[in-house]
Design an enzyme around this catalytic site. Structure first.
Site, short mmCIF file in Angstrom:
data_model
loop_
_atom_site.label_atom_id
_atom_site.label_comp_id
_atom_site.label_asym_id
_atom_site.label_seq_id
_atom_site.Cartn_x
_atom_site.Cartn_y
_atom_site.Cartn_z
N THR A 52 -27.33 31.46 8.44
CA THR A 52 -28.42 31.00 7.58
C THR A 52 -29.40 32.14 7.30
OG1 THR A 52 -28.12 28.80 8.46
CG2 THR A 52 -30.15 29.18 7.25
N ARG A 101 -36.83 28.76 9.93
CA ARG A 101 -36.09 27.87 10.84
C ARG A 101 -36.95 27.68 12.08
NH1 ARG A 101 -29.90 28.41 12.65
NH2 ARG A 101 -29.76 27.31 10.67
N HIS A 129 -31.33 20.22 7.29
CA HIS A 129 -30.89 21.60 7.01
C HIS A 129 -30.46 21.63 5.54
CE1 HIS A 129 -29.27 25.50 7.35
NE2 HIS A 129 -28.58 25.40 8.46
#
Ligand code: NCD
Length: 306
Positions: A52, A101, A129
């Site tokens: 990510t 995050r 997410h």
């Protein structure tokens, strides 16, 4: 100014446009190579990540922009007690867009309230997410040619797996999508998705415990890792961690045109032998994640390439 906090922040029309843009980026990458020149992405990662964080960074670099950030809470002022609100007001003085995050559910939403620049939720605890979901939608649309009329099996840690929560929420907006939820009793889908999304909207689903009970019906199998870091005790994790192992014998039960997705990282839940099956799509999914994040950055920064 827009942020991306949940998969429902984009209307179906906006989502279609974003996936179309990602498709155009895939076909004509050079057209977009300078679109973000002079722009900076800050990645604020308070929790571990490979794909990510690096795919947001690769996306910005592919667009000609620059990147900065931190990859653990310990190396930022969070370790001194700074709030996410103060951190984003600071980073807003340096960068044009943030991907964040955080292990706490809702932290990016709190940050977004005070942020002078767009924030992308890159995963908040066991909650959502959304950029993984954009990746999953682009992957499914590219492989199957549609996002409706599908039977999707989700297997593994449906309780703590935020990618599962976001994907179900996003897919439940399309016509004739059926879900088969494959998990041990202890890791069932939580009620904020099972009741509030599936049942409230009369979306067909069934819950089964074994992969064998689902394989033959599936168009997509979405495998997930047991989320070790969200377990309260080690014993429960050890008992659950190898509950599912997808191998070639189980793949034989599936349709010829079924595809296996996984947000990765994989631990033991997909045997390496499956990687050579043409239906294993999880590394193609990683590539789609870059195109879709390029499209997302352009959309949130309101940059249009003619
Ligand atoms: C997922 C996550 O962080 O929620 N990974 C990812 O972003 N691709 C899935 C996981 O960690 O199991």
């Amino acid at each position: 100014m827009k942020h991306l906090m949940s998969p429902l922040d984009l209307s179906l029309e906006e989502l279609d446009q974003l996936l179309d843009l990602a498709g155009d980026i895939e076909k004509n990458p050079t057209k977009y190579a300078h679109a973000c020149e002079g722009k900076k992405l800050a990645t604020l990662f308070y929790e571990p990540s490979t794909r990510t964080r690096l795919s947001h960074e690769a996306a910005m670099l592919n667009l000609g922009g620059s990147i900065m950030g931190f990859s653990s809470a310990n190396s930022s002022s969070a370790a001194k007690g700074e709030t996410v609100s103060d951190t984003v007001q600071t980073v807003g003085c340096y960068a044009d867009i943030i991907a964040m995050r955080h292990p706490k559910e809702g932290a990016p939403m709190v940050a977004a309230k005070r942020s002078p620049i767009p924030i992308i939720n890159a995963g908040d605890g066991g909650h959502h997410h959304p950029t993984q979901t954009l990746t999953d939608l682009l992957t499914i649309r590219s492989l199957k040619g549609r996002l409706d009329n599908l039977t999707i099996g989700l297997c593994g840690d449906l309780k703590f797996g935020r990618t599962v929560h976001s994907l179900i929420q996003a897919m439940s907006r399309y016509e004739n999508v059926n879900f088969i939820l494959i998990s041990p009793e202890e890791l069932r889908l939580p009620s904020f998705i099972r009741v509030d999304v599936l049942e409230k909207n009369n979306i067909p689903y069934k819950e089964v415990v074994t992969l064998e009970d689902a394989m033959a019906e599936l168009d997509i199998l979405y495998m997930t890792r047991v989320q070790k870091e969200r377990f309260f005790n080690e014993e429960d994790y050890i008992r659950m961690k190898d509950f599912y192992i997808l191998d070639n014998a189980k793949m034989e039960l599936a349709k010829e045109d079924m595809f296996v997705l996984h947000p990765l990282p994989r631990v033991n839940e997909i045997a390496v032998e499956v990687d050579d099956d043409p239906r294993a799509a999880y590394f193609r999914q990683v590539q789609y994640g870059v195109y879709v994040r390029m499209a997302l950055i352009l959309t949130l920064l309101d940059i249009h390439v003619a």
